[in-house]
Design a protein around this motif. Structure first.
Motif, PDB file in Angstrom:
ATOM      1  N   UNK A   9       0.758  -1.380  -0.024  1.00  0.00           N
ATOM      2  CA  UNK A   9       0.081  -0.057  -0.125  1.00  0.00           C
ATOM      3  C   UNK A   9       0.832   1.112  -0.100  1.00  0.00           C
ATOM      4  N   UNK A  10       0.391   2.185  -0.822  1.00  0.00           N
ATOM      5  CA  UNK A  10       0.936   3.688  -0.603  1.00  0.00           C
ATOM      6  C   UNK A  10      -0.079   4.639  -0.204  1.00  0.00           C
ATOM      7  N   UNK A  11      -0.043   5.458   0.352  1.00  0.00           N
ATOM      8  CA  UNK A  11      -0.839   6.543   0.947  1.00  0.00           C
ATOM      9  C   UNK A  11      -0.664   7.988   0.975  1.00  0.00           C
ATOM     10  N   UNK A  12      -1.511   8.656   0.405  1.00  0.00           N
ATOM     11  CA  UNK A  12      -1.389  10.088   0.327  1.00  0.00           C
ATOM     12  C   UNK A  12      -2.474  10.886   1.129  1.00  0.00           C
ATOM     13  N   UNK A  13      -2.207  11.950   1.925  1.00  0.00           N
ATOM     14  CA  UNK A  13      -3.259  12.576   2.627  1.00  0.00           C
ATOM     15  C   UNK A  13      -3.919  13.659   1.468  1.00  0.00           C
ATOM     16  N   UNK A  14      -5.298  13.525   1.507  1.00  0.00           N
ATOM     17  CA  UNK A  14      -5.966  14.392   0.587  1.00  0.00           C
ATOM     18  C   UNK A  14      -7.178  15.108   1.277  1.00  0.00           C
ATOM     19  N   UNK A  15      -7.750  16.048   0.687  1.00  0.00           N
ATOM     20  CA  UNK A  15      -9.039  16.572   1.143  1.00  0.00           C
ATOM     21  C   UNK A  15     -10.266  16.117   0.227  1.00  0.00           C
ATOM     22  N   UNK A  16     -11.234  15.491   0.813  1.00  0.00           N
ATOM     23  CA  UNK A  16     -12.245  14.870   0.048  1.00  0.00           C
ATOM     24  C   UNK A  16     -13.552  15.488   0.593  1.00  0.00           C
ATOM     25  N   UNK A  17     -14.302  16.240  -0.225  1.00  0.00           N
ATOM     26  CA  UNK A  17     -15.639  16.902   0.367  1.00  0.00           C
ATOM     27  C   UNK A  17     -15.514  17.752   1.529  1.00  0.00           C
ATOM     28  N   UNK A  18     -14.393  18.635   1.486  1.00  0.00           N
ATOM     29  CA  UNK A  18     -14.197  19.400   2.651  1.00  0.00           C
ATOM     30  C   UNK A  18     -13.570  18.515   4.005  1.00  0.00           C
ATOM     31  N   UNK A  19     -13.302  17.377   3.985  1.00  0.00           N
ATOM     32  CA  UNK A  19     -12.938  16.595   5.058  1.00  0.00           C
ATOM     33  C   UNK A  19     -11.486  16.242   4.510  1.00  0.00           C
ATOM     34  N   UNK A  20     -10.572  15.938   5.790  1.00  0.00           N
ATOM     35  CA  UNK A  20      -9.133  15.491   5.604  1.00  0.00           C
ATOM     36  C   UNK A  20      -9.648  13.830   5.065  1.00  0.00           C
ATOM     37  N   UNK A  21      -8.892  13.345   4.470  1.00  0.00           N
ATOM     38  CA  UNK A  21      -9.100  12.026   3.606  1.00  0.00           C
ATOM     39  C   UNK A  21      -7.692  11.329   3.452  1.00  0.00           C
ATOM     40  N   UNK A  22      -7.719  10.146   3.181  1.00  0.00           N
ATOM     41  CA  UNK A  22      -6.497   9.396   2.554  1.00  0.00           C
ATOM     42  C   UNK A  22      -6.868   8.828   1.305  1.00  0.00           C
TER      43      UNK A  22
END
Length: 197
Positions: A52-65
Motif C-alpha cells: 500500500x501507498x498512501x497520500x493525505x488528501x481533502x475529500x468533500x471538505x474533509x481530511x482523507x487519504x
C-alpha cells in the motif's frame, strides 16, 4: 462498491493485525512513498498480501487519504518458496561430504559449504568474491581462469582437475565440476559446483 463503502478499514484486516494497523494510522505521515507490505482479508476470509501507498488528501471538505493497493500475493509466495528452497540447499550442503560452492553470473563466489572450506583451507569470508581464486595453485591459475571464462561465457559445464594451495602451503589435487543455474526465464544466473579431494 456498496459493501465496501459500508465497511471500516479494520474490516479488511485479519483480527491479529488490527493493533499494528491502528498504530500505523495514528502515526501515518502525510505521504507514504515507500510501499508498506501488509495483509488484507477478503470477503471469503482468505488472506492476501498487498503493498500500500498512501497520500493525505481533502475529500468533500474533509481530511482523507488516497490509498493505492497492489496485490502481491503471488510474488510473496514465490519469494517464500525461494527462501525455503535456499534453506534446504544450505542445510543439505552443510552436511555434504563433498565441497560445494556457488557463484553469481560474474563468477564471484557467494557461498561455500563447510567441506569446501576444509578442502581449500579458507573460511566462508575469505572464500567469497574472488577469494576462492587465490586458493588455486599459482602455476595452474591462468589455465583455470581461461577455461572458466570460456565455459561460463558459453553457458557450459566446467569439469577439471587442478591443484590448490592451502594457507599453510599444502598442495592438494581437487576434481572440480560446476553447472549453470537458470532463472525461471531460462537465463543463466550463476554456477553451482563441487570440489572433491
Amino acid at each position: 462498491r456498496e459493501e465496501f463503502l459500508a465497511m471500516r478499514i479494520k474490516d479488511i484486516r485479519p483480527e491479529e493485525d488490527i493493533g499494528v494497523l491502528l498504530e500505523l494510522v495514528a502515526s501515518a505521515p502525510q505521504k507514504i512513498d515507500k510501499p508498506l507490505n501488509v495483509r488484507h482479508r477478503r470477503k471469503d476470509g482468505s488472506i492476501i498480501y498487498v503493498e500500500i501507498s498512501s497520500h493525505a488528501v481533502e475529500f468533500r471538505d474533509r481530511p482523507a487519504r488516497l490509498v493505492l493497493v497492489n496485490d502481491v500475493t503471488s510474488r510473496k509466495q514465490t519469494e517464500d518458496a525461494l527462501r525455503e528452497s535456499e534453506a534446504r540447499f544450505r542445510s543439505l550442503s552443510a552436511s555434504s561430504p563433498i565441497g560445494i560452492f556457488q557463484t553469481d553470473i560474474e563468477g564471484w563466489c557467494v557461498y561455500t559449504n563447510t567441506r569446501w572450506q576444509e578442502i581449500v583451507g579458507l573460511d566462508m569470508e575469505a572464500s567469497l568474491g574472488d577469494g576462492w581464486s587465490r586458493a588455486i595453485y599459482v602455476e595452474d591459475r591462468e589455465a583455470i581462469f581461461t577455461e572458466w571464462l570460456l565455459v561460463t561465457k558459453a553457458g557450459q559445464e566446467f569439469a577439471r582437475e587442478f591443484r590448490i594451495s592451502t594457507p599453510h602451503r599444502e598442495l592438494r589435487w581437487v576434481s572440480a565440476r560446476a553447472r549453470p543455474m537458470y532463472s525461471e526465464d531460462e537465463i543463466i544466473i550463476g554456477y553451482v559446483g563441487t570440489y572433491e579431494h
